[in-house]
Scaffold this active site. Structure first.
Site, PDB file in Angstrom:
ATOM      1  N   ASN A 112       9.260  -7.400   3.441  1.00 52.73           N
ATOM      2  CA  ASN A 112       9.286  -7.193   1.983  1.00 52.73           C
ATOM      3  C   ASN A 112       9.795  -5.812   1.585  1.00 52.73           C
ATOM      4  O   ASN A 112       9.448  -5.290   0.534  1.00 52.73           O
ATOM      5  CB  ASN A 112       7.904  -7.484   1.386  1.00 52.73           C
ATOM      6  CG  ASN A 112       6.834  -6.587   1.972  1.00 52.73           C
ATOM      7  OD1 ASN A 112       7.126  -5.732   2.808  1.00 52.73           O
ATOM      8  ND2 ASN A 112       5.614  -6.746   1.526  1.00 52.73           N
ATOM      9  N   HIS A 115       7.291  -0.084   1.405  1.00 54.17           N
ATOM     10  CA  HIS A 115       5.862   0.252   1.345  1.00 54.17           C
ATOM     11  C   HIS A 115       5.656   1.334   0.299  1.00 54.17           C
ATOM     12  O   HIS A 115       6.479   2.246   0.176  1.00 54.17           O
ATOM     13  CB  HIS A 115       5.367   0.782   2.695  1.00 54.17           C
ATOM     14  CG  HIS A 115       4.020   1.454   2.590  1.00 54.17           C
ATOM     15  ND1 HIS A 115       2.838   0.745   2.623  1.00 54.17           N
ATOM     16  CD2 HIS A 115       3.685   2.752   2.371  1.00 54.17           C
ATOM     17  CE1 HIS A 115       1.826   1.593   2.449  1.00 54.17           C
ATOM     18  NE2 HIS A 115       2.308   2.823   2.301  1.00 54.17           N
ATOM     19  N   GLU A 126      -1.348   9.147   3.848  1.00 56.70           N
ATOM     20  CA  GLU A 126      -0.083   8.653   4.398  1.00 56.70           C
ATOM     21  C   GLU A 126       0.988   9.752   4.425  1.00 56.70           C
ATOM     22  O   GLU A 126       1.771   9.828   5.374  1.00 56.70           O
ATOM     23  CB  GLU A 126       0.391   7.443   3.589  1.00 56.70           C
ATOM     24  CG  GLU A 126      -0.552   6.242   3.774  1.00 56.70           C
ATOM     25  CD  GLU A 126      -0.268   5.073   2.837  1.00 56.70           C
ATOM     26  OE1 GLU A 126       0.667   5.183   2.001  1.00 56.70           O
ATOM     27  OE2 GLU A 126      -0.973   4.052   2.942  1.00 56.70           O
TER      28      GLU A 126
HETATM   29  P1  IDP Z   1       1.365  -4.052   0.068  1.00 58.96           P
HETATM   30  O1  IDP Z   1       2.470  -3.647   1.007  1.00 58.96           O
HETATM   31  O2  IDP Z   1       1.906  -4.740  -1.149  1.00 58.96           O
HETATM   32  O3  IDP Z   1       0.410  -2.926  -0.255  1.00 58.96           O
HETATM   33  P2  IDP Z   1      -0.681  -5.071   1.858  1.00 58.96           P
HETATM   34  O4  IDP Z   1      -1.663  -6.128   1.498  1.00 58.96           O
HETATM   35  O5  IDP Z   1      -1.173  -3.673   1.975  1.00 58.96           O
HETATM   36  O6  IDP Z   1       0.529  -5.181   0.817  1.00 58.96           O
HETATM   37  O7  IDP Z   1      -0.015  -5.512   3.231  1.00 58.96           O
HETATM   38  C1  IDP Z   1       0.743  -4.616   4.006  1.00 58.96           C
HETATM   39  C2  IDP Z   1       1.976  -5.314   4.498  1.00 58.96           C
HETATM   40  O8  IDP Z   1       1.606  -6.348   5.412  1.00 58.96           O
HETATM   41  C3  IDP Z   1       2.783  -6.066   3.419  1.00 58.96           C
HETATM   42  O9  IDP Z   1       3.650  -5.207   2.711  1.00 58.96           O
HETATM   43  C4  IDP Z   1       3.512  -7.104   4.236  1.00 58.96           C
HETATM   44  O10 IDP Z   1       4.635  -6.543   4.908  1.00 58.96           O
HETATM   45  C5  IDP Z   1       2.462  -7.469   5.284  1.00 58.96           C
HETATM   46  N1  IDP Z   1       1.642  -8.619   4.876  1.00 58.96           N
HETATM   47  C6  IDP Z   1       0.582  -8.613   4.040  1.00 58.96           C
HETATM   48  N2  IDP Z   1       0.040  -9.839   3.903  1.00 58.96           N
HETATM   49  C7  IDP Z   1       0.791 -10.650   4.689  1.00 58.96           C
HETATM   50  C8  IDP Z   1       0.724 -12.058   4.986  1.00 58.96           C
HETATM   51  O11 IDP Z   1      -0.132 -12.807   4.503  1.00 58.96           O
HETATM   52  N3  IDP Z   1       1.681 -12.526   5.831  1.00 58.96           N
HETATM   53  C9  IDP Z   1       2.643 -11.732   6.383  1.00 58.96           C
HETATM   54  N4  IDP Z   1       2.719 -10.410   6.146  1.00 58.96           N
HETATM   55  C10 IDP Z   1       1.809  -9.876   5.304  1.00 58.96           C
HETATM   56 MG    MG Z   2      -0.892  -1.850   1.012  1.00 63.49          MG
END
Ligand code: IDP
Ligand code: MG
Length: 156
Positions: A112, A115, A126
């Site tokens: 995605n 970060h 961080e």
């Molecule tokens: P964020 O990046 O929007 O803060 P977080 O929940 O902190 O989201 O998750 C960290 C990263 O882990 C996400 O950006 C994504 O790359 C990955 N991730 C989170 N949830 C999932 C999932 O359900 N499946 C696959 N990858 C996930």
């Molecule tokens: Mg996060």
């Protein structure tokens, strides 16, 4: 002023989206105050994502983040943390709104692109993980006189 940690993830670098994504941050009026390209080590990825350890996607996330170089940025502005989260869009590319970075450039839930720290405490932690002392800079931009309204008691 707030400073947040942004990572342009391996998919953003491999897909040649570094410039377009940084442009969105700059176009908004945010200031880039630190920048480096690096390949994240296992150890650094584990520290950065410590809160996700044990979750089903954790192993894949660490594999992805260490698989290829990233661009790490320190980004400053009033409310920079929330502003960046807004520009990024929802976590999953498949759900992120059009107009956001994740919404416009990707469809994947794990790849995605970007970060961004999710709060002041995370931002501080961080930035400390990814930047050494002296690598996050302090400098004036004349254009800030037109980015913020400085006529009141505090910039708006
Ligand atoms: P964020 O990046 O929007 O803060 P977080 O929940 O902190 O989201 O998750 C960290 C990263 O882990 C996400 O950006 C994504 O790359 C990955 N991730 C989170 N949830 C999932 C999932 O359900 N499946 C696959 N990858 C996930
Ligand atoms: Mg996060």
């Amino acid at each position: 002023m707030e400073t947040t940690l942004i990572i342009l993830k391996p998919d953003a670098v491999q897909r040649g989206l570094i410039g377009q994504i940084i442009s969105r941050l700059e176009d908004k009026g945010l200031q880039i105050v630190g920048a480096k390209m690096m390949q994240i080590s296992q150890d650094l990825a584990a520290k950065h994502y410590k809160d996700h350890a044990g979750k089903p996607f954790y192993e894949g996330l660490v594999r992805f983040m260490t698989s290829s170089p990233v661009v790490v940025l320190a980004v400053r502005g009033i409310g920079a943390i929330a502003i960046c989260r807004g520009l990024m869009g929802a976590t999953f590319g498949s759900k992120a709104a059009a107009g956001t970075i994740r919404g416009d450039f990707g469809v994947s839930n794990s790849f995605n692109l970007i970060h961004g720290s999710d709060g002041p405490e995370a931002a501080l932690r961080e930035i400390g993980l990814f930047f050494q002392a002296g690598e996050v800079l302090e400098f004036k931009r004349p254009q800030d006189a037109w980015v913020y309204d400085f006529s009141g008691p505090r910039p708006e």
